[in-house]
Design an enzyme around this catalytic site. Sequence first.
Site, short mmCIF file in Angstrom:
data_model
loop_
_atom_site.label_atom_id
_atom_site.label_comp_id
_atom_site.label_asym_id
_atom_site.label_seq_id
_atom_site.Cartn_x
_atom_site.Cartn_y
_atom_site.Cartn_z
N ARG A 100 0.80 -1.23 0.00
CA ARG A 100 0.00 0.00 0.00
C ARG A 100 0.83 1.28 0.00
NH1 ARG A 100 -5.42 -0.41 0.56
NH2 ARG A 100 -6.20 -2.40 1.32
N SER B 274 -2.08 -2.12 -8.14
CA SER B 274 -2.09 -1.32 -6.92
C SER B 274 -3.38 -1.49 -6.12
CB SER B 274 -1.95 0.16 -7.28
OG SER B 274 -2.02 0.96 -6.12
N CYS B 275 -3.21 -1.57 -4.82
CA CYS B 275 -4.37 -1.53 -3.93
C CYS B 275 -4.37 -0.22 -3.14
CB CYS B 275 -4.37 -2.73 -2.98
SG CYS B 275 -2.95 -2.78 -1.88
N GLY B 276 -3.35 0.60 -3.33
CA GLY B 276 -3.24 1.88 -2.62
C GLY B 276 -3.37 3.05 -3.56
N GLU C 242 -8.75 -2.65 -6.60
CA GLU C 242 -7.47 -2.97 -7.22
C GLU C 242 -7.39 -2.21 -8.54
OE1 GLU C 242 -4.73 -5.12 -6.45
OE2 GLU C 242 -5.63 -5.17 -4.46
#
Length: 132
Positions: free
Chosen positions: A61, A84-86, A119
């Site tokens: 993250r 990316s999850c952040g 995501e």
Amino acid sequence: CDANSCLENKNNTSVHVFQGDAGEWSHKALKYHDNEKDSYSSDSSPWYSKQYHVLLVDPPRAGLDTKVCELAKAGNFDHLIYISCGRQALKKDLTILGDFFEVTDCVITDLFPRTDSVESLVHLKRMRRGGK
């Protein structure tokens, strides 16, 4: 089978997969290529000495390690695939990489309904060597 074994079974010699800590890899690769600027690695060279055309990253993250960003900008990568999850880290990293890569495609996937987590899969393509 793992990715490398599956590729070997299909007699694919043009694809090589590295799985591990991107920060460690980028640190070693930058150090190696600073010392060996004119050499193109052979198959017997260490994994961090090879030239790759696509960099696929899936950072935590907090986003990409500084060395990974340096390697992406200085390396021979024509394409960067960023998972990316952040959202904030993705925005930060895209700003850092923006002078070298342009976003060509982006997909947002809601893997966890009823949460604010998504995501992002972003395909970046190098604009031209050396940035703008």
